[in-house]
Design an enzyme around this catalytic site. Structure first.
Site, PDB file in Angstrom:
ATOM      1  N   ASN C 128       0.844  -1.193   0.000  1.00  0.00           N
ATOM      2  CA  ASN C 128       0.000   0.000   0.000  1.00  0.00           C
ATOM      3  C   ASN C 128       0.880   1.244   0.000  1.00  0.00           C
ATOM      4  O   ASN C 128       1.456   1.592   1.024  1.00  0.00           O
ATOM      5  CB  ASN C 128      -0.890  -0.046   1.255  1.00  0.00           C
ATOM      6  CG  ASN C 128      -1.664   1.222   1.481  1.00  0.00           C
ATOM      7  OD1 ASN C 128      -1.801   2.054   0.585  1.00  0.00           O
ATOM      8  ND2 ASN C 128      -2.170   1.369   2.691  1.00  0.00           N
ATOM      9  N   CYS C 131      -2.045   4.957   1.532  1.00  0.00           N
ATOM     10  CA  CYS C 131      -2.934   5.316   2.626  1.00  0.00           C
ATOM     11  C   CYS C 131      -2.912   6.824   2.850  1.00  0.00           C
ATOM     12  O   CYS C 131      -1.858   7.410   3.086  1.00  0.00           O
ATOM     13  CB  CYS C 131      -2.558   4.598   3.913  1.00  0.00           C
ATOM     14  SG  CYS C 131      -3.724   4.967   5.237  1.00  0.00           S
ATOM     15  N   ILE C 192      -8.564   0.848  -6.450  1.00  0.00           N
ATOM     16  CA  ILE C 192      -8.020   2.058  -5.857  1.00  0.00           C
ATOM     17  C   ILE C 192      -8.126   1.978  -4.334  1.00  0.00           C
ATOM     18  O   ILE C 192      -9.008   1.314  -3.799  1.00  0.00           O
ATOM     19  CB  ILE C 192      -8.769   3.323  -6.347  1.00  0.00           C
ATOM     20  CG1 ILE C 192     -10.259   3.269  -5.982  1.00  0.00           C
ATOM     21  CG2 ILE C 192      -8.610   3.492  -7.825  1.00  0.00           C
ATOM     22  CD1 ILE C 192     -11.077   4.511  -6.362  1.00  0.00           C
ATOM     23  N   ASN C 193      -7.232   2.666  -3.691  1.00  0.00           N
ATOM     24  CA  ASN C 193      -7.404   2.922  -2.269  1.00  0.00           C
ATOM     25  C   ASN C 193      -8.480   3.999  -2.116  1.00  0.00           C
ATOM     26  O   ASN C 193      -9.115   4.399  -3.090  1.00  0.00           O
ATOM     27  CB  ASN C 193      -6.075   3.373  -1.658  1.00  0.00           C
ATOM     28  CG  ASN C 193      -5.971   2.957  -0.195  1.00  0.00           C
ATOM     29  OD1 ASN C 193      -6.891   3.187   0.584  1.00  0.00           O
ATOM     30  ND2 ASN C 193      -4.869   2.349   0.190  1.00  0.00           N
ATOM     31  N   THR C 194      -8.661   4.498  -0.910  1.00  0.00           N
ATOM     32  CA  THR C 194      -9.718   5.490  -0.670  1.00  0.00           C
ATOM     33  C   THR C 194      -9.365   6.858  -1.264  1.00  0.00           C
ATOM     34  O   THR C 194      -8.207   7.182  -1.465  1.00  0.00           O
ATOM     35  CB  THR C 194      -9.946   5.660   0.845  1.00  0.00           C
ATOM     36  OG1 THR C 194      -8.685   5.954   1.455  1.00  0.00           O
ATOM     37  CG2 THR C 194     -10.500   4.407   1.468  1.00  0.00           C
ATOM     38  N   GLY C 218     -16.664   3.216  -0.633  1.00  0.00           N
ATOM     39  CA  GLY C 218     -18.046   2.757  -0.716  1.00  0.00           C
ATOM     40  C   GLY C 218     -18.580   2.979  -2.118  1.00  0.00           C
ATOM     41  O   GLY C 218     -17.884   3.537  -2.966  1.00  0.00           O
ATOM     42  N   GLY C 245     -15.795   0.605  -4.127  1.00  0.00           N
ATOM     43  CA  GLY C 245     -17.243   0.681  -4.250  1.00  0.00           C
ATOM     44  C   GLY C 245     -17.936  -0.573  -4.721  1.00  0.00           C
ATOM     45  O   GLY C 245     -19.142  -0.564  -4.939  1.00  0.00           O
ATOM     46  N   GLY C 266     -14.415  -3.647  -0.060  1.00  0.00           N
ATOM     47  CA  GLY C 266     -14.035  -3.008   1.189  1.00  0.00           C
ATOM     48  C   GLY C 266     -15.216  -2.624   2.053  1.00  0.00           C
ATOM     49  O   GLY C 266     -15.801  -3.453   2.767  1.00  0.00           O
TER      50      GLY C 266
HETATM   51  C1  LIG Z   1     -12.111   1.099   7.524  1.00  0.00           C
HETATM   52  C2  LIG Z   1     -11.152   0.952   6.383  1.00  0.00           C
HETATM   53  C3  LIG Z   1      -9.815   0.613   6.631  1.00  0.00           C
HETATM   54  C4  LIG Z   1      -8.915   0.470   5.591  1.00  0.00           C
HETATM   55  N1  LIG Z   1      -7.620   0.105   5.852  1.00  0.00           N
HETATM   56  C5  LIG Z   1      -6.760  -0.151   4.817  1.00  0.00           C
HETATM   57  C6  LIG Z   1      -5.457  -0.628   5.046  1.00  0.00           C
HETATM   58  O1  LIG Z   1      -5.050  -0.884   6.168  1.00  0.00           O
HETATM   59  N2  LIG Z   1      -4.636  -0.833   3.975  1.00  0.00           N
HETATM   60  C7  LIG Z   1      -5.048  -0.589   2.690  1.00  0.00           C
HETATM   61  O2  LIG Z   1      -4.297  -0.786   1.737  1.00  0.00           O
HETATM   62  N3  LIG Z   1      -6.295  -0.137   2.449  1.00  0.00           N
HETATM   63  C8  LIG Z   1      -7.154   0.086   3.478  1.00  0.00           C
HETATM   64  N4  LIG Z   1      -8.435   0.525   3.209  1.00  0.00           N
HETATM   65  C9  LIG Z   1      -8.838   0.745   1.816  1.00  0.00           C
HETATM   66  C10 LIG Z   1      -9.602  -0.456   1.251  1.00  0.00           C
HETATM   67  O3  LIG Z   1      -8.824  -1.621   1.284  1.00  0.00           O
HETATM   68  C11 LIG Z   1     -10.064  -0.174  -0.195  1.00  0.00           C
HETATM   69  O4  LIG Z   1      -8.925   0.052  -1.005  1.00  0.00           O
HETATM   70  C12 LIG Z   1     -10.939   1.066  -0.282  1.00  0.00           C
HETATM   71  O5  LIG Z   1     -11.769   1.160   0.847  1.00  0.00           O
HETATM   72  C13 LIG Z   1     -11.803   1.100  -1.516  1.00  0.00           C
HETATM   73  O6  LIG Z   1     -12.696   0.018  -1.561  1.00  0.00           O
HETATM   74  P1  LIG Z   1     -14.235   0.121  -1.050  1.00  0.00           P
HETATM   75  O7  LIG Z   1     -14.882   1.271  -1.775  1.00  0.00           O
HETATM   76  O8  LIG Z   1     -14.828  -1.209  -1.432  1.00  0.00           O
HETATM   77  O9  LIG Z   1     -14.190   0.351   0.411  1.00  0.00           O
HETATM   78  C14 LIG Z   1      -9.348   0.681   4.257  1.00  0.00           C
HETATM   79  C15 LIG Z   1     -10.683   1.015   4.010  1.00  0.00           C
HETATM   80  C16 LIG Z   1     -11.586   1.134   5.043  1.00  0.00           C
HETATM   81  C17 LIG Z   1     -13.018   1.491   4.721  1.00  0.00           C
END
Ligand SMILES: Cc1cc2nc3c(=O)[nH]c(=O)nc-3n(C[C@H](O)[C@H](O)[C@H](O)COP(=O)(O)O)c2cc1C
Ligand SMILES: Cc1cc2nc3c(=O)[nH]c(=O)nc-3n(C[C@H](O)[C@H](O)[C@H](O)COP(=O)(O)OP(=O)(O)OC[C@H]3O[C@@H](n4cnc5c(N)ncnc54)[C@H](O)[C@@H]3O)c2cc1C
Ligand SMILES: Cc1cc2nc3c(=O)[nH]c(=O)nc-3n(C[C@H](O)[C@H](O)[C@H](O)COP(=O)(O)OP(=O)(O)OC[C@H]3O[C@@H](n4cnc5c(N)ncnc54)[C@H](O)[C@@H]3O)c2cc1C
Ligand SMILES: Cc1cc2nc3c(=O)[nH]c(=O)nc-3n(C[C@H](O)[C@H](O)[C@H](O)COP(=O)(O)O)c2cc1C
Ligand code: FES
Ligand code: FES
Lengths: 304, 244, 304, 244
Positions: C128, C131, C192-194, C218, C245, C266
């Site tokens: 990652n 973050c 993608i990450n957030t 989301g 999402g 996620g």
């Molecule tokens: C509560 C939370 C904690 C997360 N922690 C990590 C993490 O430790 N390492 C990482 O690479 N991504 C982390 N993410 C990102 C998710 O793995 C993912 O990339 C991101 O949320 C997009 O997917 P989603 O829309 O399905 O949530 C986290 C996301 C959430 C919501």
């Protein structure tokens, strides 16, 4: 009684609610529905030097809590906007209007702004350096601080009206771009334009939008918009117009707390043509609920 | 255009995938056959555009095919569920140019607007000939309703299970003396009709829409008469202006 | 019968459904609810060299169709992850797992990956570089192609396991970063990450999140994720894990059409703990509906 | 933890802003007073955590205050509306350490979990003393219900309109010989109680939650016994471990 009046570069608006460019045409469709003079102002459809049909259709795709458009700056060109649209617009809207301008070269931006500068109805020039739909166009200006500054300077040189640079969110560092525009003389910053997005049709297995990608907006993007407005308002000393996913009086207040002096409303107009009217009417109630007497008191309040 | 709340009076299946919904509400903004309404559905961002099939002072009838999640949600709704609807959208068909014996050609979910159009033309003392095209017997709907109006009805099915085997164009070719044509249906059908018809006509187009009332330029098309918005300047275009 | 098996760098997954890092802990909470061995794999909570408590609370804010988190990589540190969490994890999950790694220097990334490399349960290292919650951390590596490449090289030097670099969407040009990672030897890209987002509480007039901004995810971000997966999959020749999402079998297929070989889920796990199970069970039905016999046939299908 | 569908049986106002909802469904995952449930609401991304006020084999009672859009939506719901609920969340109160005369102190919407706790303690033959804190008379709810259980009930109101004028701490100070304390309420109240109480006790905390079942680390706090997740390792913490 609460005060909803706000001021953008010397222009006082009755309220901070402004329909966003591209989602309100030149106002006529909405003027049939309600007296659009209740609006703070409105930003008319993006204007370019030459007439443009824009991108091929389909140009619209639906998303969870939002939509993608790839209209591609369809407009009749600045000459016709001035000769045909503005006189019609003058009949239904009597306040200073915001002219949204795009271009494919610095000269084009300057040309279009110079012409619009002469129009008494135009209160503010909103210079879009961000439209993601035009392959060799706006996108590049808005993603590079130097290019955004160059556009700002060129436009400032040809107008005495306040110039607001409208930024794209599709960047690593929005603050550096906003600051470059401020240093180049921008009177204000408007943000955010749409985010680049895509949907794929499971039946055809092809992108829904003919142009593949397009501009994603609507309430889904609100948290990104609030974040960027907060960051930019913190970094610059000029007013910020906030937008991106706003669809309620609460959202207007949240944007202002983030640092916006006024707030534009885009995609929400398309699904509820009365949304701006409803927000304006609801604003005093929501202000009272949250103990806000004067909207000017809360601008940037979340930073305090 | 008007925004108002309609109440579902009935919602029933006509075929495996096509439903008929009757709604009560303010229809005063609807002025012509071929116009459409734009329906807000909870949980969906964009409204769903659907043609007016029929209307009177306080009811609206629409026929819709379940093709995705929005129409699927509509098909589950029951009376007296309420819907926020924009009415009176689009130009609609101009019946003044029809002549005495116009062709009305509907393909699949292009059939609904032909119903009100046939009604209007008959009320004007004209003799519409209705041609309805479907894939197969089980997909046929509203043929009897057209007959009850007193119209001459022809059916074409791709598999020949009812009526003429083939396309609506095959039927059109067998009718010698029509005065004009009106049509709505999938774009390849519209194109084929434009080629095969010997008179002028009006064709109704579909496009993915943002607003449905002319504000967003989401549905634009280029015509010989300039750029048009399908939702506001259309959905009905005349044969002569269309650039295929 | 349809085929849902896909292969990531030689590791065959029964299906492409993978809970995303940070939303599935180390699997135990979910193992109480269903047999998590039905999953393609899962990516465990982001691991760092040192133990971390993470950011102050509140760490969570709600958004239309999404949420913001600023957990800030809370984890017990790689040593404890290996000595305490992995043995427990081994009891409830018997397939190769994805180890998600973060760091605040290139050395830290390499240190953590070198230790995890020795763990037989770990199938893939998901690095990652994205973050957005750590002020001097991941963000900077993921927004600069050279820095992302440097992390990739350092990690590749200490492991023989496949290395997938997980990218942040908060950048102007995702493609250049993905390509830099590929050239530096990455075996795959995860994205993608957030997205960086913010919400403000109208009552307190302060940001909801203690850290002000956080990571927005989301279903709201799905169109941005599809766009970036499409762009990156088009530009690189290594597998892409798509996420952002995803919350239905249809979304999984859309991501794969965009170019993803596997798909992570996620935020959806947090609101519906059974979502991954439901998606896996629904996938064959949806595949049949859209005439898909083998998921491998549709990877990148929207580009054809 | 269990995910299941509950059906609203009743939903009524207790005060201007506090409502009581009784739901029918599978309560088998609920094992202790002080646990909570997490409720999915249409149109909202995150679930809403609400304490268990009471339950039996097939009904669940919750009391909630309308503070935002989610609880506002809940207050509009009517029987037999259905809700997707995660049950059996959190550790809950441990009654085994209560001694014979424990204090139960609830402030505002911290009152609900005290109800089931009082019931359990009484069933165990103990003599709980219940102290309820409110701002003013009109905001008082459930005082009679506690009395009906046979508990000794004290009320404190900030404005003195009922009971002791002041805070729950003012009442605590007047009770000499309690054996333990249990509390739930706003954090400043918990802090004040921690300072003023002379015995050990268990305090229930609130935090904004992502999942509510231990997966996301959204609700972590640091304690003397290590990092804890309010949703899974809490919401009940013992006085001695809390770092204020
Ligand atoms: C509560 C939370 C904690 C997360 N922690 C990590 C993490 O430790 N390492 C990482 O690479 N991504 C982390 N993410 C990102 C998710 O793995 C993912 O990339 C991101 O949320 C997009 O997917 P989603 O829309 O399905 O949530 C986290 C996301 C959430 C919501
Ligand atoms: C002027 C007009 C009149 C119409 N009249 C009828 C009618 O009378 N009966 C009928 O069954 N259908 C009609 N349609 C098509 C109808 O709008 C779509 O089938 C419907 O919107 C699909 O929604 P969905 O959620 O089920 O599908 P989805 O595919 O899930 O919809 C996703 C998005 O695509 C749009 N979309 C999907 N298909 C079409 C389409 N063919 N045309 C335009 N937008 C589309 C939807 O509006 C929505 O924004 C008409 C379309 C237009 C433009
Ligand atoms: C373990 C626990 C037990 C609870 N028990 C009760 C109870 O029995 N009765 C009751 O009235 N309230 C209780 N609450 C508080 C209740 O969860 C919130 O008041 C409610 O979620 C607010 O939702 P809203 O949509 O109306 O407010 P909004 O402010 O619109 O909610 C926005 C977001 O913030 C979260 N949020 C807002 N306030 C709180 C809060 N105080 N604590 C945690 N999250 C919050 C919401 O869950 C949501 O995600 C409890 C909270 C927790 C953590
Ligand atoms: C259909 C459509 C057309 C748009 N056209 C323009 C335009 O011409 N010029 C411009 O600067 N922004 C344009 N935008 C962007 C909006 O003005 C606004 O910045 C963006 O949509 C974010 O706001 P929203 O989420 O409220 O829609 C357009 C947006 C939409 C939806
Ligand atoms: S759909 Fe907006 S102009 Fe036609
Ligand atoms: S809310 Fe997710 S761990 Fe507590």
């Amino acid at each position: 009684m609460v005060n909803t009046k706000v001021t953008l570069s010397g222009i006082t608006l009755d309220n901070p609610v402004i329909p966003a460019s591209g989602t309100f045409g030149y106002g006529y469709e909405f003027a049939e529905l309600y007296d659009i003079n209740i609006l703070g102002s409105f930003s008319f459809k993006g204007t370019t030097k030459e007439p443009r049909f824009g991108n091929p259709t389909p140009r619209i795709a639906e998303c969870p809590n939002g939509m993608i458009n790839s209209v591609g700056l369809q407009n009749p060109g600045v000459e016709k906007v001035i000769s045909e649209e503005l006189p019609k617009l003058a009949k239904c809207f009597h306040k200073p209007v915001i002219a949204n301008v795009s271009g494919f070269s610095i000269e084009e931006y300057a040309y279009t702004c110079a012409l619009l500068d002469k129009e008494p109805q135009v209160g503010i020039l909103e210079v879009n350096v961000s439209c993601p739909n035009v392959h060799h166009g706006g996108m590049s200006f808005g993603t590079d601080p130097a290019a955004a500054a160059a556009v700002t300077k060129a436009v400032k040189a040809v107008t005495t009206k306040p110039v607001y640079i409208k930024l794209t969110p599709n960047v690593t560092d929005i603050v550096s771009i906003a600051k470059a525009c401020e240093e180049a003389g921008a009177d204000g910053i408007a943000l955010i334009n749409t985010m680049m997005g895509m949907r794929i049709d499971l039946k055809t297995k092809k992108p829904v939008i003919a142009n593949k990608m397009g501009g994603f907006s609507g309430s889904a993007i609100f948290p990104v918009a609030v974040r960027m407005v907060y960051q930019v308002a913190e970094a610059v000393n000029i007013p910020v117009i906030g937008m991106g996913g706003v669809s309620s009086a609460e959202d207007v207040i949240e944007m202002m707390l983030a640092g916006a002096t006024a707030v534009e409303i885009g995609a929400a107009n398309l699904v509820n043509p009365f949304i701006c009217k409803e927000i304006i009417e609801d604003l005093p109630r929501v202000m009272e609920k949250y103990n806000i007497k004067d909207l000017n008191d809360i601008i940037g309040g979340a930073r305090k | 255009m008007k925004q108002s709340i309609f109440t579902i009076q009935s919602n029933e299946k006509l075929t495996e995938s096509v439903c008929k919904m009757v709604l009560a509400g303010d229809t005063s903004a609807i002025t012509a056959a071929g116009q459409f309404v734009n329906i807000q559905l909870k949980g969906f961002f964009l409204r769903r555009p659907i043609s007016v099939c029929d209307y009177d002072e306080n009811t609206l009838t629409i026929l819709y095919k379940v093709v995705g999640k929005g129409t699927e949600a509509m098909s589950q709704m029951k009376a007296p569920h309420k819907l926020d609807i924009l009415t009176g959208l689009g130009n609609g068909y101009d019946t003044s140019v029809s002549g005495g014996k116009p062709l009305l050609i509907g393909g699949g979910v292009g059939v609904p607007p032909m119903y009100r159009l046939a009604k209007n033309l008959i009320a004007e003392g004209k003799h519409p000939i209705v041609i309805l095209g479907f894939n197969t017997k089980d997909e046929i709907f509203y043929a009897e309703e057209f007959e009850k109006l007193g119209a001459e009805v022809h059916i074409a099915t791709a598999d020949g299970s009812v009526g003429v085997k083939g396309f609506v164009t095959d039927v059109v070719k067998t009718i010698p003396d029509y005065t004009y044509f009106y049509t709505c249906g999938p774009e390849p059908m519209l194109k084929a009709l434009s080629d095969v018809t010997t008179t002028s006509g009006q064709l109704s187009f579909e496009e993915r829409m943002g607003c449905g009332f002319g504000a967003c330029m989401g549905c634009s098309c280029q015509t010989k008469y300039g750029n048009k918005r399908i939702c506001k300047d259309g959905p009905v275009l005349v044969k002569e202006e269309i650039i295929w």
